[in-house]
Design a protein around this motif. Sequence first.
Motif, PDB file in Angstrom:
ATOM      1  N   ASP A 219      90.590 113.503 111.099  1.00 20.73           N
ATOM      2  CA  ASP A 219      91.866 112.941 110.641  1.00 20.73           C
ATOM      3  C   ASP A 219      91.573 112.220 109.139  1.00 20.73           C
ATOM      4  OD1 ASP A 219      94.640 112.000 109.956  1.00 20.73           O
ATOM      5  OD2 ASP A 219      94.461 110.270 111.379  1.00 20.73           O
ATOM      6  N   THR A 220      92.167 112.318 108.192  1.00 20.27           N
ATOM      7  CA  THR A 220      92.181 111.473 106.736  1.00 20.27           C
ATOM      8  C   THR A 220      93.470 110.777 106.519  1.00 20.27           C
ATOM      9  OG1 THR A 220      90.583 113.368 105.900  1.00 20.27           O
ATOM     10  CG2 THR A 220      91.578 111.800 104.265  1.00 20.27           C
ATOM     11  N   LEU A 221      93.148 109.425 106.308  1.00 21.23           N
ATOM     12  CA  LEU A 221      94.236 108.696 106.159  1.00 21.23           C
ATOM     13  C   LEU A 221      94.319 108.090 104.771  1.00 21.23           C
ATOM     14  CD1 LEU A 221      94.339 106.418 109.456  1.00 21.23           C
ATOM     15  CD2 LEU A 221      95.488 108.623 109.030  1.00 21.23           C
ATOM     16  N   ARG A 222      95.476 107.891 104.221  1.00 22.04           N
ATOM     17  CA  ARG A 222      95.349 107.360 102.714  1.00 22.04           C
ATOM     18  C   ARG A 222      96.310 106.187 102.642  1.00 22.04           C
ATOM     19  NH1 ARG A 222      92.859 111.018  99.624  1.00 22.04           N
ATOM     20  NH2 ARG A 222      92.624 113.244 100.579  1.00 22.04           N
ATOM     21  N   PRO A 223      96.065 104.949 103.276  1.00 24.18           N
ATOM     22  CA  PRO A 223      96.932 103.886 103.273  1.00 24.18           C
ATOM     23  C   PRO A 223      96.914 103.176 101.988  1.00 24.18           C
ATOM     24  CG  PRO A 223      95.021 103.554 104.440  1.00 24.18           C
ATOM     25  CD  PRO A 223      94.853 104.736 104.292  1.00 24.18           C
TER      26      PRO A 223
END
Length: 488
Positions: free
Chosen positions: A16-20
Amino acid sequence: MSFGIALLERNATMTDTLRPDICVIGGGSGGLTVAAAAAAFGVDVVLVESGKMGGDCLNYGCVPSKALIAAAKHAHAVGDAPRFGISAGEVTVDFRKVHDHIHGVIGAIAPNDSAERFTALGVKVIQAQARFTDDRTVVAGDTEIKARRFVVATGSRPFVPPIPGLDTVDYLTNETLFDRKRPIRRLIVVGGGPIGMEMAQAYRRLGSEVVVIEGLKALGKDDPELAAIVLDTIRREGVEILEETKVTEVRKRGSVGVRVSVETKDGKSVIEGSHILVATGRAANVDDLGLEAAGIRFDGKGIKVGANLRTTNSRVYAVGDVAGSLQFTHVAGYHASLVVKQILFRLPAKENRTIIPWVTFTDPELAHVGLSEEQARKKSGSIKVMRWPYAENDRARAEGRTVGHIKIVADRKGGILGVTIAGADAGEMINLWALAISKNMKTGDMSGYIPPYPTLSEIGRRAVIASYAPLTRKPFVRRLISILRRFG
């Protein structure tokens, strides 16, 4: 080929890659405050915590220590009751129930800091170790996080000094002390700072023999005049406090117990006890964060930050203990508010340590805000020092809590520079003075408000009013009053 294999391995583990907008590392006071504020404004935020939610304060620090202190105060009150005409019998302590009280308090507060609550607020909570892999990426478990801004709030842990032989005994720290269900016969406390003195007095009141060993001066970061009041009381209760004493070695004593070798200017000696508590300060949690990869400077005291709490990586802020500041829960919350202003609202914000109060929760309490007398003399030169004793306060007399006094330091124009209080409920009384200093108020402002009678807070106002007494003896003031009286 090797690059292809490495890429396949990375893809196999990274799911998973998150970009918050914001990634917060650490679920203690500072981190939770940032995460909750960001979520309240609808900002996409990820919170990473590898240990217990709530951090050191909830699980090992402020909350359990104050719960233990409360139990000790009740034990002391029973013993002190006869002077009020009350007989309650001999004091008995059930340590298992004391333990249950401590952990009951933690359990009651824990839901406020839980992963479930923050998930419900809209925060993405990841319970794993976080590590920077470059200046804009953090990996936590199977998740890669590429945030617009990062906030490091990993707190601190007990600092354990390299004392020869210490690793051969089962020493206690604040992370293990509150799990005890059995009494301690003779406790040796290494460190005479706030934590050491709080626990020393609490355990003495719960029936233990206690010896405190301090390399310099006990409560050495506080005003020596006011600290002496606290230390004298603790000594009278039976705690032995050894100052300017160096611990040179620790060894086991039989199957249970410890033998501590110490050295002073007068020579060497040995102190024996059943348990040893190490309370020699805190170490910032900077290990295993990959700070070097992110271009973030740090040392043994913590992450290097500017007054705006920004690190040497402009994307990253650090708050609380890990930022090498004053190590208090309320400071972490204060830091968090400054960071929120900058990240969410683009408002300038800088730390002002002068307005930060602190309290040592001994009995009597020791509270301070602003500059010490020594600091004020260096800064302003000409200062005015005002004092008023608890013994001259009616509420203190009624409750038999007459030990201590307030000390107010002001400049020649009446600007309040610093306040220290040693006495009952000093931690509550310091709030008013913290507000006064934060708003640049003067002593005249503090003499003009009306405290309800009888309350301990009158002590501060009386100190200010008493400082005007010399004016009544000045000839020009007497002449002015005489003239005014003539004209009605």
